[in-house]
Design an enzyme around this catalytic site. Sequence first.
Site, PDB file in Angstrom:
ATOM      1  N   THR A  13      58.401   9.363  27.598  1.00  0.00           N
ATOM      2  CA  THR A  13      57.217  10.011  28.187  1.00  0.00           C
ATOM      3  C   THR A  13      56.042   9.046  28.262  1.00  0.00           C
ATOM      4  O   THR A  13      55.456   8.826  29.334  1.00  0.00           O
ATOM      5  CB  THR A  13      56.818  11.231  27.326  1.00  0.00           C
ATOM      6  N   LYS A 105      52.033   6.871  15.406  1.00  0.00           N
ATOM      7  CA  LYS A 105      51.191   7.247  14.244  1.00  0.00           C
ATOM      8  C   LYS A 105      52.006   7.463  12.990  1.00  0.00           C
ATOM      9  O   LYS A 105      51.529   7.227  11.879  1.00  0.00           O
ATOM     10  CB  LYS A 105      50.334   8.477  14.559  1.00  0.00           C
ATOM     11  N   ILE A 136      41.970  10.500  24.112  1.00  0.00           N
ATOM     12  CA  ILE A 136      40.568  10.412  23.668  1.00  0.00           C
ATOM     13  C   ILE A 136      40.336   9.057  22.993  1.00  0.00           C
ATOM     14  O   ILE A 136      41.103   8.689  22.103  1.00  0.00           O
ATOM     15  CB  ILE A 136      40.245  11.527  22.636  1.00  0.00           C
ATOM     16  N   GLY A 187      56.453  17.389  27.553  1.00  0.00           N
ATOM     17  CA  GLY A 187      56.400  16.025  26.983  1.00  0.00           C
ATOM     18  C   GLY A 187      55.371  15.873  25.880  1.00  0.00           C
ATOM     19  O   GLY A 187      55.009  14.749  25.520  1.00  0.00           O
ATOM     20  N   GLU A 190      56.844  15.819  19.551  1.00  0.00           N
ATOM     21  CA  GLU A 190      57.559  14.672  18.996  1.00  0.00           C
ATOM     22  C   GLU A 190      59.061  14.875  19.187  1.00  0.00           C
ATOM     23  O   GLU A 190      59.524  16.016  19.344  1.00  0.00           O
ATOM     24  CB  GLU A 190      57.254  14.554  17.494  1.00  0.00           C
ATOM     25  N   ASP A 201      52.347  15.551  11.801  1.00  0.00           N
ATOM     26  CA  ASP A 201      51.781  14.649  12.806  1.00  0.00           C
ATOM     27  C   ASP A 201      50.248  14.643  12.706  1.00  0.00           C
ATOM     28  O   ASP A 201      49.608  13.587  12.796  1.00  0.00           O
ATOM     29  CB  ASP A 201      52.237  15.089  14.208  1.00  0.00           C
ATOM     30  N   LYS A 205      47.730  11.435  11.736  1.00  0.00           N
ATOM     31  CA  LYS A 205      46.539  11.024  12.493  1.00  0.00           C
ATOM     32  C   LYS A 205      45.285  11.078  11.626  1.00  0.00           C
ATOM     33  O   LYS A 205      44.421  10.203  11.711  1.00  0.00           O
ATOM     34  CB  LYS A 205      46.378  11.930  13.715  1.00  0.00           C
ATOM     35  N   GLY A 302      50.732  13.810  26.173  1.00  0.00           N
ATOM     36  CA  GLY A 302      51.206  13.807  27.565  1.00  0.00           C
ATOM     37  C   GLY A 302      51.259  12.407  28.134  1.00  0.00           C
ATOM     38  O   GLY A 302      50.620  11.472  27.646  1.00  0.00           O
TER      39      GLY A 302
HETATM   40  P1  NDP Z   1      60.285   9.606  24.008  1.00  0.00           P
HETATM   41  O1  NDP Z   1      61.369  10.099  23.117  1.00  0.00           O
HETATM   42  O2  NDP Z   1      60.006  10.309  25.270  1.00  0.00           O
HETATM   43  O3  NDP Z   1      60.537   8.052  24.353  1.00  0.00           O
HETATM   44  C1  NDP Z   1      61.059   7.118  23.449  1.00  0.00           C
HETATM   45  C2  NDP Z   1      62.084   6.272  24.197  1.00  0.00           C
HETATM   46  O4  NDP Z   1      62.466   5.179  23.362  1.00  0.00           O
HETATM   47  C3  NDP Z   1      63.346   7.087  24.505  1.00  0.00           C
HETATM   48  O5  NDP Z   1      63.836   6.739  25.782  1.00  0.00           O
HETATM   49  C4  NDP Z   1      64.289   6.606  23.400  1.00  0.00           C
HETATM   50  O6  NDP Z   1      65.638   6.764  23.691  1.00  0.00           O
HETATM   51  C5  NDP Z   1      63.887   5.156  23.301  1.00  0.00           C
HETATM   52  N1  NDP Z   1      64.326   4.571  22.034  1.00  0.00           N
HETATM   53  C6  NDP Z   1      64.253   5.119  20.811  1.00  0.00           C
HETATM   54  N2  NDP Z   1      64.760   4.280  19.887  1.00  0.00           N
HETATM   55  C7  NDP Z   1      65.176   3.171  20.564  1.00  0.00           C
HETATM   56  C8  NDP Z   1      65.789   1.964  20.168  1.00  0.00           C
HETATM   57  N3  NDP Z   1      66.102   1.727  18.880  1.00  0.00           N
HETATM   58  N4  NDP Z   1      66.055   1.043  21.108  1.00  0.00           N
HETATM   59  C9  NDP Z   1      65.770   1.277  22.410  1.00  0.00           C
HETATM   60  N5  NDP Z   1      65.185   2.409  22.859  1.00  0.00           N
HETATM   61  C10 NDP Z   1      64.888   3.356  21.933  1.00  0.00           C
HETATM   62  O7  NDP Z   1      58.983   9.533  23.106  1.00  0.00           O
HETATM   63  P2  NDP Z   1      57.461   9.551  23.577  1.00  0.00           P
HETATM   64  O8  NDP Z   1      57.272   8.684  24.745  1.00  0.00           O
HETATM   65  O9  NDP Z   1      56.991  10.952  23.638  1.00  0.00           O
HETATM   66  O10 NDP Z   1      56.761   8.918  22.298  1.00  0.00           O
HETATM   67  C11 NDP Z   1      56.816   7.526  22.054  1.00  0.00           C
HETATM   68  C12 NDP Z   1      55.849   7.212  20.890  1.00  0.00           C
HETATM   69  O11 NDP Z   1      54.540   7.608  21.266  1.00  0.00           O
HETATM   70  C13 NDP Z   1      56.154   7.966  19.604  1.00  0.00           C
HETATM   71  O12 NDP Z   1      55.814   7.141  18.523  1.00  0.00           O
HETATM   72  C14 NDP Z   1      55.217   9.169  19.665  1.00  0.00           C
HETATM   73  O13 NDP Z   1      54.880   9.650  18.390  1.00  0.00           O
HETATM   74  C15 NDP Z   1      54.002   8.545  20.319  1.00  0.00           C
HETATM   75  N6  NDP Z   1      53.116   9.435  21.044  1.00  0.00           N
HETATM   76  C16 NDP Z   1      53.611  10.352  21.937  1.00  0.00           C
HETATM   77  C17 NDP Z   1      52.740  11.128  22.680  1.00  0.00           C
HETATM   78  C18 NDP Z   1      53.215  12.126  23.676  1.00  0.00           C
HETATM   79  O14 NDP Z   1      52.367  12.816  24.268  1.00  0.00           O
HETATM   80  N7  NDP Z   1      54.513  12.241  23.934  1.00  0.00           N
HETATM   81  C19 NDP Z   1      51.296  10.976  22.532  1.00  0.00           C
HETATM   82  C20 NDP Z   1      50.872   9.996  21.572  1.00  0.00           C
HETATM   83  C21 NDP Z   1      51.767   9.255  20.859  1.00  0.00           C
HETATM   84  P3  NDP Z   1      66.404   8.114  23.189  1.00  0.00           P
HETATM   85  O15 NDP Z   1      65.842   9.232  24.038  1.00  0.00           O
HETATM   86  O16 NDP Z   1      67.827   7.807  23.449  1.00  0.00           O
HETATM   87  O17 NDP Z   1      66.074   8.287  21.742  1.00  0.00           O
HETATM   88  N1  HSE Z   2      53.271  15.336  19.507  1.00  0.00           N
HETATM   89  C1  HSE Z   2      51.927  14.874  19.569  1.00  0.00           C
HETATM   90  C2  HSE Z   2      51.014  16.043  19.878  1.00  0.00           C
HETATM   91  C3  HSE Z   2      51.783  13.828  20.634  1.00  0.00           C
HETATM   92  O1  HSE Z   2      51.512  17.079  20.328  1.00  0.00           O
HETATM   93  O2  HSE Z   2      49.813  15.930  19.658  1.00  0.00           O
HETATM   94  C4  HSE Z   2      50.413  13.195  20.665  1.00  0.00           C
HETATM   95  O3  HSE Z   2      50.165  12.447  19.519  1.00  0.00           O
END
Ligand code: NDP
Ligand code: HSE
Length: 440
Positions: A13, A105, A136, A187, A190, A201, A205, A302
Amino acid sequence: MRSIGVGLIGWGTVGSGVIEVLRENADAIESRLGVPLRLLHVADRDLDRDRPIRVDASLLTTRLEDVLDDPQVHIVIELMGGLGAAKDVIVRALDSGKHVVTANKALLAHEGNDLFQTAVRNDRAIGFEAAVAGGIPLIKSLREGLAGNRIKTIFGILNGTANYILTRMTEAKLSFQAALKEAQDLGYAEADPALDVEGIDTAHKLAIAAALSFGTPIQFEQVYTEGITRIDPLDVRYGEEFGYQLKLLAIARNTDGRIEMRVHPTLIPHHHVLASVKGAYNAVHIQGNAVGNIMLYGMGAGMMPTGSAVVSDLIDIARDILGNTPRRIPSLAFQPDRLKPLPIKPIEDISTCYYFRFSAVDSPGVLSKISGILGENRISIASVIQKGRQEEASVPIVMLTHEAVESHVRRALAEIDRLDVVTSRTQVIRIENQETNDFF
Ligand code: NDP
Ligand code: HSE
């Protein structure tokens, strides 16, 4: 230097958001920076899954080494999430002289103190704007905009998923599970949504934001944490009858050299600005001794809002690369050798107002027994409602208190729950209002 090279690990995401922001705003970014940010690699273990955006096939790889070993990559973006493998990627990137940006985080809450030391040893930076409050610019505000202040209090809504669930349960009367499913589809959640709904979570933070605010190392284990899973829709409704809205709040205060850090469901007055923070929006109040009270508000989760925060870190770090001023601003806002742990105020010592929902048999004298025990424990009642006489075994008695000490409340409730007229464990929700907090 004609461009800054960037490699992304984790095409989910947030990764998709970063790619989209870099693409959509490339001109504006280059105009601000003076040179382009070039995305050189996008690594993920699965490249075939459906994604919201397309990426040029020449950038895609499943081999993390393609990112970590490429000398053209100046900044590695870790967006895979999780602990062990993500830590390994960050340490390898720093040790090979690359800067790092992460939104992770959970990792920073557990391992941030070590990772920041590794960064200092390598004279490299770790950017983590996206790790707290999504889009933010809270980290930048604490590190730079408020650098002239002593921060006394920071509190607010720091988890989009939990706030989305509470909003949908209140406004659309959705079940907890249905609301969570929506948040996942959007999206926001977590990979393990227990982190969102159990308050963990938010605690990750809060621990990071408190360190930046008070000049301490990150002390995640010291955050008192309760989530929203034990909330009954009944409590949302009764709270509304008293003029309150239920939110999952994060609260950190530095009082008398002790730090209070807590995350729990909280009733706040309907008229307060935090009550109007809906869906996946977050809001953070900060009280500084010079600035007074300020509030930041925006999307807390998001694809695009979080992508915006990650790209802001890329630009900051790129500016420092171009100016040859790596780590110009310390990661935790204070110089690493000035960070010092402060004593923690245990939850038993905090003072706040409370909502109690007792389940008791509907017979004469029950209310006086309960209020007698509260009085003996120096807990003063502000208002009470009993929800009608019923033929059933028990009726809810809902009570709000004036400010009381948590240890007194725990002692009183243990005694009340042992009464033979009380039929199940009393529900307790803390309240923040004018009596407890000058923001309200
Ligand atoms: P997603 O699960 O959507 O994306 C993570 C991607 O990384 C997936 O495609 C996953 O594959 C891949 N991945 C995981 N482990 C490995 C690995 N060892 N090698 C290669 N690829 C890997 O997560 P998000 O994008 O939602 O979140 C990413 C980070 O951002 C997290 O730390 C989250 O806490 C943080 N975050 C998320 C927010 C949100 O709104 N979603 C907001 C703020 C922070 P697979 O699906 O196969 O596991
Ligand atoms: N899962 C987290 C939330 C993503 O819903 O706030 C942003 O850190």
